[in-house]
Design an enzyme around this catalytic site. Structure first.
Site, PDB file in Angstrom:
ATOM      1  CB  THR A 196      -0.910   0.007   1.249  1.00  0.00           C
ATOM      2  OG1 THR A 196      -1.656  -1.202   1.244  1.00  0.00           O
ATOM      3  CG2 THR A 196      -1.851   1.182   1.257  1.00  0.00           C
ATOM      4  CG  HIS A 212      -0.546   0.423  -4.337  1.00  0.00           C
ATOM      5  ND1 HIS A 212       0.093  -0.094  -5.434  1.00  0.00           N
ATOM      6  CD2 HIS A 212      -1.224  -0.607  -3.790  1.00  0.00           C
ATOM      7  CE1 HIS A 212      -0.189  -1.382  -5.547  1.00  0.00           C
ATOM      8  NE2 HIS A 212      -0.986  -1.716  -4.546  1.00  0.00           N
TER       9      HIS A 212
HETATM   10  P1  NAD Z   1       3.395  -8.185  -4.918  1.00  0.00           P
HETATM   11  O1  NAD Z   1       2.847  -7.529  -6.122  1.00  0.00           O
HETATM   12  O2  NAD Z   1       4.736  -7.785  -4.416  1.00  0.00           O
HETATM   13  O3  NAD Z   1       3.451  -9.770  -5.148  1.00  0.00           O
HETATM   14  C1  NAD Z   1       2.731 -10.431  -6.125  1.00  0.00           C
HETATM   15  C2  NAD Z   1       3.618 -11.538  -6.677  1.00  0.00           C
HETATM   16  O4  NAD Z   1       2.854 -12.296  -7.620  1.00  0.00           O
HETATM   17  C3  NAD Z   1       4.843 -10.999  -7.418  1.00  0.00           C
HETATM   18  O5  NAD Z   1       6.026 -11.559  -6.871  1.00  0.00           O
HETATM   19  C4  NAD Z   1       4.600 -11.443  -8.860  1.00  0.00           C
HETATM   20  O6  NAD Z   1       5.799 -11.772  -9.554  1.00  0.00           O
HETATM   21  C5  NAD Z   1       3.696 -12.671  -8.663  1.00  0.00           C
HETATM   22  N1  NAD Z   1       2.917 -13.029  -9.868  1.00  0.00           N
HETATM   23  C6  NAD Z   1       2.556 -12.257 -10.921  1.00  0.00           C
HETATM   24  N2  NAD Z   1       1.890 -12.978 -11.841  1.00  0.00           N
HETATM   25  C7  NAD Z   1       1.808 -14.247 -11.343  1.00  0.00           C
HETATM   26  C8  NAD Z   1       1.230 -15.458 -11.836  1.00  0.00           C
HETATM   27  N3  NAD Z   1       0.599 -15.512 -13.022  1.00  0.00           N
HETATM   28  N4  NAD Z   1       1.343 -16.569 -11.088  1.00  0.00           N
HETATM   29  C9  NAD Z   1       1.981 -16.529  -9.882  1.00  0.00           C
HETATM   30  N5  NAD Z   1       2.545 -15.409  -9.367  1.00  0.00           N
HETATM   31  C10 NAD Z   1       2.453 -14.281 -10.095  1.00  0.00           C
HETATM   32  O7  NAD Z   1       2.301  -8.002  -3.782  1.00  0.00           O
HETATM   33  P2  NAD Z   1       2.282  -8.295  -2.206  1.00  0.00           P
HETATM   34  O8  NAD Z   1       2.631  -7.054  -1.471  1.00  0.00           O
HETATM   35  O9  NAD Z   1       3.016  -9.555  -1.883  1.00  0.00           O
HETATM   36  O10 NAD Z   1       0.719  -8.519  -2.034  1.00  0.00           O
HETATM   37  C11 NAD Z   1       0.097  -9.648  -2.636  1.00  0.00           C
HETATM   38  C12 NAD Z   1      -1.331  -9.342  -3.071  1.00  0.00           C
HETATM   39  O11 NAD Z   1      -2.156  -9.141  -1.927  1.00  0.00           O
HETATM   40  C13 NAD Z   1      -1.499  -8.066  -3.913  1.00  0.00           C
HETATM   41  O12 NAD Z   1      -2.439  -8.327  -4.936  1.00  0.00           O
HETATM   42  C14 NAD Z   1      -2.057  -7.065  -2.924  1.00  0.00           C
HETATM   43  O13 NAD Z   1      -2.804  -6.047  -3.573  1.00  0.00           O
HETATM   44  C15 NAD Z   1      -2.931  -7.951  -2.086  1.00  0.00           C
HETATM   45  N6  NAD Z   1      -3.277  -7.480  -0.737  1.00  0.00           N
HETATM   46  C16 NAD Z   1      -4.474  -7.863  -0.242  1.00  0.00           C
HETATM   47  C17 NAD Z   1      -4.844  -7.509   1.044  1.00  0.00           C
HETATM   48  C18 NAD Z   1      -6.144  -7.960   1.593  1.00  0.00           C
HETATM   49  O14 NAD Z   1      -6.463  -7.598   2.739  1.00  0.00           O
HETATM   50  N7  NAD Z   1      -6.923  -8.737   0.848  1.00  0.00           N
HETATM   51  C19 NAD Z   1      -3.965  -6.753   1.844  1.00  0.00           C
HETATM   52  C20 NAD Z   1      -2.734  -6.394   1.327  1.00  0.00           C
HETATM   53  C21 NAD Z   1      -2.391  -6.761   0.040  1.00  0.00           C
END
Ligand code: NAD
Ligand code: ZN
Length: 345
Positions: free
Chosen positions: A40, A43
């Site tokens: 976040t 972002h």
């Molecule tokens: P990040 O973007 O650093 O990690 C995402 C990972 O997914 C990256 O390492 C990327 O290479 C990988 N990826 C991309 N395409 C892929 C595919 N086809 N198959 C497998 N892996 C793939 O994000 P983060 O900080 O680790 O957060 C993970 C997710 O959780 C994000 O989408 C974020 O927005 C979300 N999030 C959700 C909440 C919630 O409460 N639901 C809270 C925080 C973050």
């Protein structure tokens, strides 16, 4: 004191000098011992569409924190000077329909520090007493700060049973890596991780993945079927937010299996509900935030058990904030796990 501030509605942030704040009623002032960067924050740094619609500048960034209480505001009777705390970053209203059903994690009036008010990327910061979580004195500050994102990982991984169960994790970003650590500590086996970045696949192995797959080079569904003798995984945990990963994960889950969805998708996704979910009788959990406060008890105990392999997840440690731009750019490029600042050198 120095603070990383979003000074204007544009890309980036600035290291500025601001006054140490005074705790108001119901608040405490903490000396920030460790604070980590969340997706976040990135972002907000990049100033994406969501940040543009939500963030008011100027504002101090950051919300994942561990610190020592150094001043207590009027009316606070739950904390005292010297307490070592972390903080739940969602400030819930306690009054809405969700809150009155004890579903604080989906409070419809949630405010977040570092998003809706000044945050913790500073030497000192304000925390509402109702959001403080007391830590054991011997917990390292970098682990204590990670408890908040670990809460997301715990809610994702432990939404159902996992000990002894085959598990697919898609996405080994900072949150996916924490998910791997929690799954490993909880006895999942084998842990199969699908992640396109080689750097992050290597981290995933260090944290506890038994198999890693590059989904851009091999078919994760076939790889999972090979590893599980054609059964598919019992548990599928989505941490990437990639629509393709969702589809592959559902296809790789065994009929009757469990799915947790944490990753946020950039757009509406299309999935064959009939064949991938309904006829397979999958149990699907949407995950947001952390349960208050059950998840915090679980996270704290997991850390204290010594079974969570967090050191490989923390790839970057900075004394002071001077190099914050380097930290954000590395994170943006996907070249980090968790990044932690120690504001007092
Ligand atoms: P990040 O973007 O650093 O990690 C995402 C990972 O997914 C990256 O390492 C990327 O290479 C990988 N990826 C991309 N395409 C892929 C595919 N086809 N198959 C497998 N892996 C793939 O994000 P983060 O900080 O680790 O957060 C993970 C997710 O959780 C994000 O989408 C974020 O927005 C979300 N999030 C959700 C909440 C919630 O409460 N639901 C809270 C925080 C973050
Ligand atoms: Zn509420």
């Amino acid at each position: 004191m120095p603070a990383i501030m979003k000074t204007k509605p544009a890309y980036g942030a600035e290291l500025v000098e601001v006054d140490v704040p005074k705790p108001g009623p119901g608040e405490v002032l903490i000396k920030v011992l460790a604070t980590s960067i969340c997706g976040t924050d990135l972002h907000i740094y990049e100033w994406n569409e969501w940040a543009q619609s939500r963030i008011k500048t100027p504002q101090i960034m950051g919300h994942e924190v561990a610190g020592e209480v150094i001043e207590v505001g009027p009316g606070v009777d739950t904390l005292e000077v010297g307490d070592y705390i972390s903080a739940e970053t969602h400030i819930v209203c306690g009054k809405c329909y969700a809150c009155r059903h004890n579903r604080y994690h989906v409070c419809q009036n949630t405010k977040i520090f570092g998003v809706d008010m000044d945050g913790v990327f500073a030497e000192y910061a304000i925390v509402p007493a109702q959001n403080a979580w007391k830590n054991p004195k011997d917990m390292p500050p970098e682990y204590a700060a990670l408890q908040e994102p670990l809460g997301n990982a715990v809610d994702t991984v432990l939404a159902g049973p996992i000990a002894g169960m085959s598990t697919l994790i898609t996405g080994a970003g900072p949150l996916g890596l924490l998910g791997i650590a929690v799954a490993k500590a909880s006895g999942a086996y084998p842990i199969i991780v699908s992640e396109p970045s080689e750097f992050r696949r290597e981290l995933a192995k260090k944290v506890g993945a038994d198999y890693v797959i590059n989904p851009f080079e091999e078919d994760p569904v076939k790889a999972v079927m090979d590893i599980t003798d054609g059964a598919g995984v019992e548990v599928f945990l989505e941490f990437s937010g990639a629509p393709k990963a969702l589809e592959q994960g559902l296809a790789a889950t065994t009929p009757g299996g469990r799915v947790s969805l944490l990753g946020l998708f950039p757009r509406d996704v299309t999935v064959d509900f009939n064949n991938l979910i309904i006829f397979k009788a999958l149990e699907i959990h949407g995950i947001t935030g952390r349960h208050l406060w059950e998840t915090w008890y679980t996270v704290s105990s997991l850390i204290q058990s010594g079974k969570l392999n967090l050191d490989p997840v923390i790839t970057h440690k900075y004394k002071g904030f001077e190099k914050f731009e380097e930290a954000f750019e590395l994170m943006k490029a996907g070249k980090t796990g968790k990044v932690v600042f120690f504001p007092h050198k």
